[in-house]
Scaffold this active site. Structure first.
Site, PDB file in Angstrom:
ATOM      1  N   GLU A  41     -15.625 -12.831 -11.602  1.00  0.00           N
ATOM      2  CA  GLU A  41     -16.445 -11.611 -11.659  1.00  0.00           C
ATOM      3  C   GLU A  41     -17.937 -11.894 -11.502  1.00  0.00           C
ATOM      4  O   GLU A  41     -18.734 -11.605 -12.392  1.00  0.00           O
ATOM      5  CB  GLU A  41     -16.166 -10.865 -12.974  1.00  0.00           C
ATOM      6  CG  GLU A  41     -14.705 -10.459 -13.030  1.00  0.00           C
ATOM      7  CD  GLU A  41     -14.336  -9.577 -14.217  1.00  0.00           C
ATOM      8  OE1 GLU A  41     -13.579  -8.629 -14.038  1.00  0.00           O
ATOM      9  OE2 GLU A  41     -14.802  -9.882 -15.327  1.00  0.00           O
ATOM     10  N   ASP A  74     -16.142 -12.426 -20.599  1.00  0.00           N
ATOM     11  CA  ASP A  74     -15.680 -11.510 -21.640  1.00  0.00           C
ATOM     12  C   ASP A  74     -15.216 -12.358 -22.824  1.00  0.00           C
ATOM     13  O   ASP A  74     -14.146 -12.951 -22.788  1.00  0.00           O
ATOM     14  CB  ASP A  74     -14.519 -10.691 -21.054  1.00  0.00           C
ATOM     15  CG  ASP A  74     -13.900  -9.738 -22.058  1.00  0.00           C
ATOM     16  OD1 ASP A  74     -14.381  -9.686 -23.201  1.00  0.00           O
ATOM     17  OD2 ASP A  74     -12.929  -9.060 -21.682  1.00  0.00           O
ATOM     18  N   HIS A  79     -21.035 -11.199 -14.641  1.00  0.00           N
ATOM     19  CA  HIS A  79     -20.473  -9.850 -14.553  1.00  0.00           C
ATOM     20  C   HIS A  79     -21.510  -8.727 -14.646  1.00  0.00           C
ATOM     21  O   HIS A  79     -21.449  -7.753 -13.905  1.00  0.00           O
ATOM     22  CB  HIS A  79     -19.404  -9.687 -15.632  1.00  0.00           C
ATOM     23  CG  HIS A  79     -18.330  -8.729 -15.251  1.00  0.00           C
ATOM     24  ND1 HIS A  79     -17.180  -8.577 -15.963  1.00  0.00           N
ATOM     25  CD2 HIS A  79     -18.236  -7.855 -14.220  1.00  0.00           C
ATOM     26  CE1 HIS A  79     -16.421  -7.662 -15.386  1.00  0.00           C
ATOM     27  NE2 HIS A  79     -17.045  -7.204 -14.330  1.00  0.00           N
ATOM     28  N   HIS A 131      -2.402  -6.284 -18.741  1.00  0.00           N
ATOM     29  CA  HIS A 131      -3.411  -6.493 -19.787  1.00  0.00           C
ATOM     30  C   HIS A 131      -2.785  -6.326 -21.179  1.00  0.00           C
ATOM     31  O   HIS A 131      -2.337  -5.246 -21.539  1.00  0.00           O
ATOM     32  CB  HIS A 131      -4.492  -5.442 -19.554  1.00  0.00           C
ATOM     33  CG  HIS A 131      -5.733  -5.653 -20.306  1.00  0.00           C
ATOM     34  ND1 HIS A 131      -6.054  -4.909 -21.411  1.00  0.00           N
ATOM     35  CD2 HIS A 131      -6.747  -6.510 -20.115  1.00  0.00           C
ATOM     36  CE1 HIS A 131      -7.232  -5.295 -21.862  1.00  0.00           C
ATOM     37  NE2 HIS A 131      -7.673  -6.268 -21.094  1.00  0.00           N
ATOM     38  N   GLU A 181      -5.223 -11.834 -12.472  1.00  0.00           N
ATOM     39  CA  GLU A 181      -5.025 -11.169 -13.760  1.00  0.00           C
ATOM     40  C   GLU A 181      -4.135  -9.961 -13.525  1.00  0.00           C
ATOM     41  O   GLU A 181      -4.314  -9.225 -12.558  1.00  0.00           O
ATOM     42  CB  GLU A 181      -6.351 -10.698 -14.371  1.00  0.00           C
ATOM     43  CG  GLU A 181      -7.268 -11.841 -14.759  1.00  0.00           C
ATOM     44  CD  GLU A 181      -8.634 -11.395 -15.279  1.00  0.00           C
ATOM     45  OE1 GLU A 181      -8.734 -10.297 -15.852  1.00  0.00           O
ATOM     46  OE2 GLU A 181      -9.596 -12.156 -15.087  1.00  0.00           O
ATOM     47  N   TYR A 182      -3.184  -9.746 -14.411  1.00  0.00           N
ATOM     48  CA  TYR A 182      -2.392  -8.515 -14.394  1.00  0.00           C
ATOM     49  C   TYR A 182      -1.796  -8.323 -15.767  1.00  0.00           C
ATOM     50  O   TYR A 182      -1.829  -9.222 -16.606  1.00  0.00           O
ATOM     51  CB  TYR A 182      -1.316  -8.557 -13.292  1.00  0.00           C
ATOM     52  CG  TYR A 182      -0.091  -9.400 -13.606  1.00  0.00           C
ATOM     53  CD1 TYR A 182      -0.163 -10.783 -13.689  1.00  0.00           C
ATOM     54  CD2 TYR A 182       1.146  -8.810 -13.817  1.00  0.00           C
ATOM     55  CE1 TYR A 182       0.963 -11.549 -13.971  1.00  0.00           C
ATOM     56  CE2 TYR A 182       2.283  -9.574 -14.098  1.00  0.00           C
ATOM     57  CZ  TYR A 182       2.186 -10.931 -14.176  1.00  0.00           C
ATOM     58  OH  TYR A 182       3.290 -11.681 -14.458  1.00  0.00           O
ATOM     59  N   ASN A 242     -18.227  -7.735 -23.435  1.00  0.00           N
ATOM     60  CA  ASN A 242     -17.366  -7.921 -22.264  1.00  0.00           C
ATOM     61  C   ASN A 242     -18.255  -8.079 -21.030  1.00  0.00           C
ATOM     62  O   ASN A 242     -18.618  -9.197 -20.662  1.00  0.00           O
ATOM     63  CB  ASN A 242     -16.397  -6.727 -22.165  1.00  0.00           C
ATOM     64  CG  ASN A 242     -15.619  -6.696 -20.868  1.00  0.00           C
ATOM     65  OD1 ASN A 242     -15.554  -7.692 -20.170  1.00  0.00           O
ATOM     66  ND2 ASN A 242     -15.058  -5.564 -20.536  1.00  0.00           N
ATOM     67  N   ASP A 294      -6.739  -8.856 -26.992  1.00  0.00           N
ATOM     68  CA  ASP A 294      -5.900  -8.452 -25.854  1.00  0.00           C
ATOM     69  C   ASP A 294      -4.990  -9.590 -25.423  1.00  0.00           C
ATOM     70  O   ASP A 294      -4.810  -9.858 -24.241  1.00  0.00           O
ATOM     71  CB  ASP A 294      -6.775  -7.972 -24.687  1.00  0.00           C
ATOM     72  CG  ASP A 294      -7.800  -9.005 -24.268  1.00  0.00           C
ATOM     73  OD1 ASP A 294      -7.845 -10.089 -24.896  1.00  0.00           O
ATOM     74  OD2 ASP A 294      -8.542  -8.759 -23.311  1.00  0.00           O
ATOM     75  N   PHE A 326     -11.816  -4.856 -27.571  1.00  0.00           N
ATOM     76  CA  PHE A 326     -11.391  -5.268 -26.226  1.00  0.00           C
ATOM     77  C   PHE A 326     -11.147  -6.781 -26.186  1.00  0.00           C
ATOM     78  O   PHE A 326     -10.593  -7.313 -25.223  1.00  0.00           O
ATOM     79  CB  PHE A 326     -12.474  -4.867 -25.216  1.00  0.00           C
ATOM     80  CG  PHE A 326     -11.937  -4.618 -23.833  1.00  0.00           C
ATOM     81  CD1 PHE A 326     -10.972  -3.653 -23.611  1.00  0.00           C
ATOM     82  CD2 PHE A 326     -12.380  -5.356 -22.744  1.00  0.00           C
ATOM     83  CE1 PHE A 326     -10.462  -3.428 -22.337  1.00  0.00           C
ATOM     84  CE2 PHE A 326     -11.883  -5.144 -21.466  1.00  0.00           C
ATOM     85  CZ  PHE A 326     -10.912  -4.171 -21.263  1.00  0.00           C
TER      86      PHE A 326
END
Ligand code: GAL
Ligand code: MG
Length: 944
Positions: free
Chosen positions: A444, A184, A403, A522, A519-520, A86, A585, A582
């Site tokens: 990021e 990611d 990131h 998750h 982004e919202y 990630n 998702d 992760f």
């Protein structure tokens, strides 16, 4: 060593972006492409410095094998596998340090020199090479390029020979630019997009910029054309003709202009270009709701009047602008009903086909998704062609994410060129697409001078679209921060109160930019709590315009060499360090199967909403351009046992507004049950057939009364065990990361809730030791009373569990359904009588699933004997799940493929069940979905 570049090792130098690569242009060559896709020869080396000159030029011999282009070599049974991280880099830094093992593959194939006119040029297009590529033709160096997700084009003409030609492309897995490709996702490698040859006349169309505007006041379109010619030697008398026609080939506009060649006149020369301004066009506007497209044919004409080159571009007339705190399309505010989309396929990895992309888009639109952020890089050009054609708003994002070194690379001068190039090349390629409504500077990567340099370039080169960049507002503030790099406030994972607070700031004149969450919500595992709460805020406050759910699809991958076809997540390829699941998702599985949360997504993104206001029904259109004539509305009144339906007469609803209609008489006359309005398609669309439900709303009239069959006895041997108090649930990803427990605690990642539950021993302890518990049984009625002490607030659930004989394979219930739903993700799940088979686990990593909320009664049926077990509340509605696994077994398993179906059916009845929240990457469930201290009662009658 690699000829020419081996000595300089440009891949170690962040400042080196390309050698010999032609400037990016819009796609002007559609026909005449000669595909080089298919099987190539391939040989893998451990390091670019290990590549021998022989591998580039000598005949293919030992050590070579076949490989598919396009493709990721990491998925083709070669000794180099995918690697998931990630934030962290897959190897040690700091930038630009590279790993000791840096796989590099050489792709070889031959092709015959294309038949062509004298002077014609032959160009090589590499659609995408992950991550760095070096091109050789017949052993000679042609060029070098970076930027894994955009095309690179080279002129082969001077190296090309008659007959057979030997092409070699060396691809290097990691380079200095890997530090800005730290998205990611899976680290892959190879030629993952198509490779082709293009034959271009000696004088040809080099590039075409189409600025197609639409003015809402006049209702007219305007097309400003800039067509660029490439001359091998400059000559007078050339012209460009532009013909615009509609979908039925009816001409709309026609113009010609000379190609400017007056470069010797001081100050006057701009470019070898023709510029035309076609104004006052009687055209239909483009929008995602009604994507009207026109075609624009551009001919390059020589001095003798002969057409020597042509291209046809599709044009959508539309205007994107920010007016006050609103992002407007054609003068109207539009909702951003969006998702983030990566290129992903379980077998093909990032090498997705055009059909794969289309499949994604169909599945999206079936769930009312109309906007996409291309997280976190530009996709194949066909992606935007489909979005233009089918109607999606796109935030086109540059392939930049640093990131792991957020605060470093964005200010380093040696990376500046890469920043500008990646952003600019995206704009140069995609500027003609109506679907692109914003440019994103990447993801990021901190906020530094390199961002401002790139932003400055875009603002000048394409002033027609706003800029989007999340880190600019994260670091400098939502109200007034980062204005140079972003025109919208585009945060990730804010809480609902934070969202509403920004709306309040807009209402009070303290904030003036549109708010669109990049982004919202998750979607990791059983997730997406409070989606409806976010949208309540969106509809309540000005300036809030929606956002992009993270993310569209799980990235599960199959492993060609594995014993079974299980989908892999991080670590399963032996990759280290890694970030485990992760990467799972998505709202849909890697196979494109919708996860249960998609019901809620379709609901919050519905184009029409209906609610009751006294004796009237309010119908609100959430479309901006088109009416509701394509939809048929029906109503249903269900009193529990009785169901009455009718068609709803709907007057014209002006897009973006609402109307009131009289409530059907029956609703007024009914005392209990629910009233539901559904909207379905009247005709076949590109994404669904007739009768596809696009919207529904439900109004509770009153709790229903059922004819109970009270008292009949349970089927013999039906209940094998229980009821037993149950407080534990197999933690969902939002409760904590069971596969990364120790690391999550150390790095304070995800929710700490699971950690706390485990400290308490809730997963294995006797639940009666934690809470006050009393059970009374009388007259077939079970009453369970639980007292939760203050220090135990925040439990997973409060309920009981039965173990039943496995022969009960169907379930029926009155409550929310038909799919799984949870307290904070159930507003799109309607109350009704539903019937279903026992659920299968819908998530890649086993965790709690299958709950139904607001249930009045439920039955499990043995379809062979018709025997049933019926539970009906005698108090408040309850929640239940009936699945083939215990919470313990679900929690213990690390992969869905490891889960064995239980001999028994596990029936859980809950008085309360914790919401699913967003804790994996965002806020915990709101207080009303948490289980606080206090008394909980579960009362029901159980019988046959
Ligand atoms: C965001 C990021 C995404 C993804 C997501 C978590 O911070 O932009 O790329 O990592 O978090 O899944
Ligand atoms: Mg990231």
């Amino acid at each position: 060593m690699l000829p020419i570049v081996g000595a300089f090792r440009p891949w170690t130098d962040p400042a080196q972006v390309a050698i010999g690569r032609l400037p990016m242009t819009t796609r002007v060559v559609e026909s005449g492409d000669i595909s080089l896709d298919g099987e190539w020869n391939f040989r893998l080396f451990e390091h670019p410095q290990d590549i021998t000159a022989d591998a580039i030029g000598a005949p293919i011999g030992e050590g070579w094998g076949p490989i598919a282009v396009p493709g990721n070599w990491t998925l083709q049974g070669i000794r180099d596998l995918p690697h998931y991280t990630n934030i962290q880099m897959p190897f040690a830094g700091p930038p630009p340090a590279l790993p000791a093992r840096n796989p590099a593959g050489v792709y070889r194939r031959t092709f015959l020199a294309p038949v062509r006119d004298a002077g014609a040029r032959v160009l090589l297009s590499i659609g995408g090479a992950d991550s760095i590529h070096v091109v050789y033709l017949n052993g000679e160096f042609v060029g070098y390029g970076t930027d894994a997700r955009l095309e690179s084009v080279y002129d082969l003409s001077s190296t090309l020979r008659d007959g057979e030609n030997d092409l070699a492309i060396a691809v290097i897995r990691f380079g200095a630019h890997s530090y800005i490709e730290d998205q990611d996702g899976w680290w892959m490698a190879g030629l993952h997009r198509p490779v082709s040859l293009m034959v271009r006349p000696s004088v040809s169309i080099a590039d075409v910029w189409l600025d197609a505007d639409w003015d809402a006041d006049s209702g007219r379109g305007r097309l400003q054309v800039q067509a660029f010619a490439s001359f091998t030697s400059i000559a007078d008398g050339w012209a460009v003709r532009v013909q615009v026609s509609d979908a039925a080939q009816t001409p709309v506009a026609d113009a010609s202009a000379a190609v400017d060649v007056d470069h010797e006149i001081t100050y006057q020369f701009t470019d070898f270009a023709s510029k035309m301004d076609l104004a006052g066009l009687d055209v239909a506007p483009w929008s995602a709701e009604d994507p009207a497209l026109y075609s624009c044919r551009i001919d390059l004409i020589d001095p003798a009047g002969v057409i020597v080159d042509s291209t046809t571009q599709r044009v959508g007339f539309r205007r994107v602008e920010i007016v006050g705190p609103d992002l407007m399309v054609n003068g109207r505010r539009v909702w951003i009903h969006g998702v983030n989309r990566h290129d992903h396929h379980p077998d093909r990895g990032s090498a997705v086909t055009v059909d794969d992309i289309r499949d994604d888009l169909v599945q999206m639109r079936r769930h009312n998704i109309t906007a996409i952020r291309t997280s976190h890089y530009p996709n194949r050009p066909e992606f935007l062609e489909l979005c233009d054609e089918l109607g999606f708003y796109v935030v086109d994002e540059a392939d930049i994410e640093s990131h792991a070194y957020n605060w470093h690379v964005c200010d380093r001068p040696e990376y500046r060129q890469a920043w500008i190039e990646r952003v600019a090349r995206m704009v140069q390629r995609d500027r003609n697409h109506p679907s692109v409504i914003m440019w994103s500077l990447g993801n990021e990567s901190g906020y530094g001078s390199n961002h401002d340099a790139a932003a400055g370039w875009v603002r000048r080169a394409d002033p027609t679209r706003p800029l989007h960049y999340e880190d600019a507002i994260r670091t400098q503030g939502w109200i007034d921060g980062g204005r140079h790099a972003t025109d919208v406030v585009c945060p990730m994972y804010p809480t609902v109160p934070e969202v509403a607070e920004y709306g309040r700031a807009v209402a009070e004149g303290r904030a003036d930019r549109p708010f669109i969450m990049c982004e919202y919500s998750h979607a990791m595992g059983n997730a997406n709590g409070s989606l409806a709460d976010y949208w309540d805020a969106m509809h309540a406050w000005p300036g809030l315009q929606g956002g992009f759910i993270w993310e569209w699809k799980d990235h599960g991958l199959r492993h060609a060499d594995a014993a079974d076809d299980r989908l892999h997540y991080g670590g399963m390829f032996g990759d280290a360090p890694h970030d485990s699941n992760f990467i799972a998702d998505g709202l849909v599985s890697a196979e494109l199967e919708p996860h249960p949360a998609m019901t809620e997504v379709a609901w919050v993104y519905r184009p029409v909403a209906t609610w009751r206001d006294g004796d009237t029904l309010v119908i609100e259109s959430r479309r901006a351009f088109t009416d509701l004539g394509d939809l048929r509305a029906r109503w249903v009144v269900s009193t529990g046992d009785e169901v009455t339906t009718g068609e709803l007469e709907v007057p014209d609803v002006v897009p973006g507004s609402s109307v009131r209609v009289t409530l059907p008489d029956l609703v007024r006359a009914t005392a209990c049950g629910v009233f539901t309005v559904t909207w379905e398609t009247r005709s076949t669309t590109w994404y669904a057939g007739v009768g596809h439900e696009v919207a529904r709303d439900q109004m509770v009239i009153g709790r229903p009364v059922f004819n109970t069959n009270g008292g009949s006895s349970l089927p013999e041997h039906g209940v094998l065990a229980g009821p037993e108090l149950q407080l534990w649930r197999a933690a969902v990803d939002n409760d904590g990361f069971k596969l990364m427990l120790e690391r999550a605690a150390r790095e304070a990642k995800g929710s700490p809730r699971l950690q706390r539950w485990l400290e308490l021993g809730l997963d294995s302890g006797d639940p009666t030791n934690y809470v006050g518990y009393e059970r009374n049984t009388a007259d077939g009625i079970e009453r369970h009373v639980v007292d939760v002490p203050a220090e135990l607030a925040g439990l997973p659930r409060i309920g009981v569990r039965y173990e039943l004989a496995p022969r009960f394979t169907r379930m029926r219930w009155y409550g929310r359904g038909p799919g799984e739903n949870y307290a904070d993700r159930n507003r799109g799940s309607m109350i009704g009588i539903w019937e279903a088979d026992i659920d299968r686990l819908p998530y890649l990593v086993p965790q709690e699933y299958g709950l139904r909320t607001d249930v009045e009664w439920m039955e499990l049926v043995d379809t062979a004997t018709d025997e049933r077990i019926r539970v009906e509340t005698v108090g408040e509605p309850f929640a239940f799940s009936a699945i083939r696994h215990t919470a313990t077994a679900l929690y213990a398993a690390e992969h869905s493929a490891d889960l064995c179906a239980n001999e028994r059916l596990i029936l859980s009845l809950d008085a309360v069940h914790r919401g699913v929240g967003n804790g994996a990457c965002g806020p915990e469930p709101h207080d009303e979905y948490e289980i606080g201290a206090g008394r909980y009662t579960l009362e029901y009658r159980i019988g046959g």
